[in-house]
Design a protein around this motif. Structure first.
Motif, short mmCIF file in Angstrom:
data_model
loop_
_atom_site.label_atom_id
_atom_site.label_comp_id
_atom_site.label_asym_id
_atom_site.label_seq_id
_atom_site.Cartn_x
_atom_site.Cartn_y
_atom_site.Cartn_z
N HIS A 211 0.83 -1.20 0.00
CA HIS A 211 0.00 0.00 0.00
C HIS A 211 0.87 1.26 0.00
O HIS A 211 1.98 1.26 0.51
CB HIS A 211 -0.89 -0.01 1.24
CG HIS A 211 -2.02 0.98 1.17
ND1 HIS A 211 -3.09 0.81 0.33
CD2 HIS A 211 -2.23 2.14 1.83
CE1 HIS A 211 -3.92 1.83 0.48
NE2 HIS A 211 -3.42 2.66 1.37
N VAL A 212 0.32 2.34 -0.57
CA VAL A 212 1.05 3.60 -0.63
C VAL A 212 1.37 4.08 0.79
O VAL A 212 0.59 3.86 1.72
CB VAL A 212 0.22 4.66 -1.42
CG1 VAL A 212 -1.07 5.04 -0.68
CG2 VAL A 212 1.04 5.92 -1.69
N ASP A 213 2.55 4.66 0.94
CA ASP A 213 3.01 5.19 2.23
C ASP A 213 3.34 4.13 3.28
O ASP A 213 3.56 4.45 4.44
CB ASP A 213 1.98 6.17 2.84
CG ASP A 213 2.10 7.56 2.24
OD1 ASP A 213 3.12 7.81 1.55
OD2 ASP A 213 1.19 8.37 2.44
N HIS A 214 3.36 2.88 2.86
CA HIS A 214 3.68 1.85 3.85
C HIS A 214 5.18 1.61 3.98
O HIS A 214 5.60 0.78 4.78
CB HIS A 214 2.93 0.54 3.53
CG HIS A 214 1.54 0.53 4.10
ND1 HIS A 214 0.81 -0.62 4.28
CD2 HIS A 214 0.77 1.55 4.54
CE1 HIS A 214 -0.37 -0.31 4.81
NE2 HIS A 214 -0.42 1.01 4.96
N GLY A 215 5.98 2.36 3.17
CA GLY A 215 7.43 2.32 3.38
C GLY A 215 8.23 1.58 2.33
O GLY A 215 9.37 1.21 2.56
N THR B 96 9.44 2.71 -0.64
CA THR B 96 10.57 3.50 -1.12
C THR B 96 11.66 3.59 -0.07
O THR B 96 12.85 3.47 -0.38
CB THR B 96 10.09 4.92 -1.50
OG1 THR B 96 8.91 4.78 -2.30
CG2 THR B 96 11.14 5.67 -2.28
N THR B 97 11.24 3.78 1.16
CA THR B 97 12.21 3.89 2.26
C THR B 97 13.02 2.59 2.37
O THR B 97 14.24 2.61 2.53
CB THR B 97 11.46 4.17 3.58
OG1 THR B 97 10.60 5.28 3.38
CG2 THR B 97 12.43 4.48 4.70
N LYS C 163 7.93 -0.09 9.61
CA LYS C 163 7.66 0.97 10.60
C LYS C 163 7.50 0.40 12.01
O LYS C 163 6.72 0.92 12.81
CB LYS C 163 6.42 1.79 10.21
CG LYS C 163 6.44 2.32 8.78
CD LYS C 163 5.43 3.43 8.58
CE LYS C 163 5.32 3.83 7.12
NZ LYS C 163 4.42 4.95 6.89
N LYS D 66 13.73 3.02 8.66
CA LYS D 66 14.31 4.21 9.28
C LYS D 66 15.53 3.86 10.12
O LYS D 66 16.59 4.47 9.98
CB LYS D 66 13.25 4.91 10.13
CG LYS D 66 13.41 6.41 10.10
CD LYS D 66 12.11 7.12 10.35
CE LYS D 66 12.04 8.36 9.47
NZ LYS D 66 10.76 9.05 9.58
#
Ligand code: GDP
Length: 520
Positions: free
Chosen positions: A87-91, A93-94, A188, A225
């Motif tokens: 899902h988008v924003d689930h990390g 790219t990070t 995350k 992160k």
């Protein structure tokens, strides 16, 4: 067991609009390029074009011994190719950025990598993992639509603070459809509201058989992160790839897929993911309708490399025209062969376009015929009303004259012996590529003809059809059951079975040369 009119016409070497007209003459109604013919019907049509069974079973013993099918366990391992989805924003790219920083090329070049569509990460054990670096990679989706899998493993990313979301389910659907193993990365986990257990139970509720619930889908908790769990993730990928025993031969003609294609200041470039063989500068490759003499290969740091072995992706320079992302790449032994392969595909496309035009023209013609028929019917009724008697209908519509086209005679050198083949392959792209390679073989004395081609395993009716049409079956990248092998043996049908296209081509070449008269 069936073939489209477009493909049959091509196999028979008849210009499509001529072929359609001739089929109509043979009594086929409402025929178009998409019409599908049963194998037996197609065989009958083929016979109309002078195809007779030509394989003399007695000659079998004169053929060179069949090479043993590839024993992959003896081949070197190659890096697994991994796609990250979620899902988008689930990390995603990070996660990729974190991995990219530890990429092989980045290590050698001060951490700078550029986007070429993929990068490789070297583990402390010295083994590499190749990541496709656009989340939910477009080429992956496109290739999957064509039935091909560029990726060996899908990593499903789910954020620990957000759990399963619509695009998670979408990604799940893709992974399942692609039938590739999946690893779940719960991202995350450093966040205070992270709830790993909830993600697990939500996934289980979606039918994901995660290991905590007794299934075999591995779940790893990570943070893009802090880097927590990243080693674990990489180990899990290698473990999974060991279970899959991912191997490929490093020599022989290379095969791969175009991941991306673009124009850069240095010229036209395309990123190619090599699946088998090794690409080097100076090699000739064909992709779709374009070919390329490789000028140079560059890795994700923009550094020239000498070679691209299986399981790696490189940016290739030297294209005259850009290839399409999602196209299969095949190495060719020479410029001529590479050009030949692209010409064959161009021809295929032209013919399809011809047929498409014909279909439109046919539709217009049928429309005109309908109008004429209606008009005639009205006139007939009027006449009927006036009770003037008369002809009572009859042929009111003049059929258009059949189109004449001398080109149907092309390639028909008198005395050429045609050897029939049925081509079966795992996916559309490979069937196309196998056909292209096979059609290149031969000379004025003996040439192959592909009567049928389709995806999927060799079936009983394939064997039957091959027996009646005197064809050999070429099977690429599909298992052949013992039952089918026996059936083919009994019917005297040869099955040429390989997982590597150039091995197939070699065997076809041997088979054809065995048919040549001696001393030539
Ligand atoms: P994508 O849309 O899946 O590619 O998600 P991104 O990688 O762009 O991440 C979306 C947001 O979540 C960004 O603001 C990231 O900084 C943040 N993010 C991603 N991974 C982590 C993580 O492991 N921990 C924390 N705390 N934030 C993260």
């Amino acid at each position: 067991e069936y073939i489209s009119v477009a493909n049959l016409g091509l196999a028979l070497g008849v210009k499509q609009h001529v072929f359609l007209a001739q089929l109509a003459e043979l009594g086929f109604e409402d025929i178009s390029k998409e019409s599908i013919l049963q194998g037996e019907t197609a065989a009958l049509v083929a016979q109309e074009y002078g195809f007779e069974p030509t394989v003399d079973v007695g000659e079998e013993k004169d053929l060179k011994p069949r090479p043993t099918p590839e024993d992959t366990s003896a081949l070197p391992q190659r890096p697994p190719v991994v796609t990250i989805m979620g899902h988008v924003d689930h990390g995603k790219t990070t996660l990729l950025d974190y991995l990219r920083k530890s990429s092989v090329a980045a290590g050698e070049h001060g951490g700078i990598t550029q986007h070429i569509g993929a990068f490789s990460v070297r583990m402390s054990s010295g083994r590499d993992i190749t990541f496709l670096d656009t989340p939910g990679h477009a080429a992956f989706l496109k290739m999957r639509q064509r039935g091909a899998n560029v990726t060996d493993i899908v990593i499903l990313v789910v954020a620990a603070d957000d759990s399963v979301k619509p695009q998670t389910l979408e990604a799940l659907k893709h992974a399942r459809a692609a039938k590739v193993p999946m690893i779940v990365a719960i991202t995350k986990v450093d966040k205070s509201d992270a709830n790993v257990d909830r993600v697990k139970s939500d996934l289980a509720a979606q039918g994901v058989e995660i290991e905590d619930y007794g299934g075999d889908v591995q779940v790893v908790s990570v943070s893009g992160k802090t880097g927590a769990g990243m080693d674990d993730l990489e180990e899990t990928i290698l473990l999974q790839s060991d279970m899959m025993d991912i191997r490929a031969e490093t020599d022989g003609m290379a095969e791969g897929w175009v991941l991306e294609s673009s124009i850069k200041p240095i010229g036209r470039v395309a990123t190619v993911l090599v699946k088998r063989g090794t690409l080097r500068p100076g090699d000739f490759i064909a992709a779709g309708m374009v070919y390329c003499k490789i000028r140079s290969l560059r890795n994700e740091a923009g550094v020239e490399v000498d070679e691209a072995p299986p399981g790696t992706a490189v940016e290739i320079l030297g294209w005259k025209d850009p290839p399409d992302a999602g196209d299969m790449v095949l190495q060719a032994p020479s410029k001529d062969k590479a050009e030949g392969a692209t010409r064959y595909r161009q021809e295929l496309k032209d013919r399809e376009e011809d047929v498409a035009t014909m279909a439109v023209q046919g539709e217009e013609r049928r429309e005109r015929e309908r109008e004429a028929a209606e008009k005639a019917e009205m006139e007939r009724r009027e006449k009927g009303n006036h009770r003037t008697g008369g002809s009572g209908g009859g042929e009111v519509v003049e059929k258009e004259g059949k189109e004449k086209d001398g080109r149907e005679e092309e390639n028909k050198t008198p005395g050429t012996q045609l050897v029939n083949f049925t081509v079966k392959g795992d996916v559309h792209g490979s069937v196309e590529a196998v056909c292209a390679s096979v059609m290149e073989i031969g000379n004025n004395e003996v040439r192959p003809r592909v009567l049928l081609s389709s995806t999927g395993q060799v079936t009983e009716s394939d064997v039957e059809h091959a027996a009646t049409s005197g064809s050999s079956i070429i099977n690429f990248n599909n298992p052949v059951s013992g039952h089918i092998k026996r059936l083919a043996d009994d019917a005297g049908v040869k099955i040429i079975d390989h997982n590597i296209i150039y091995h197939l081509a070699e065997e076809v070449r041997d088979m054809l040369s065995a048919l040549l008269p001696p001393n030539i």
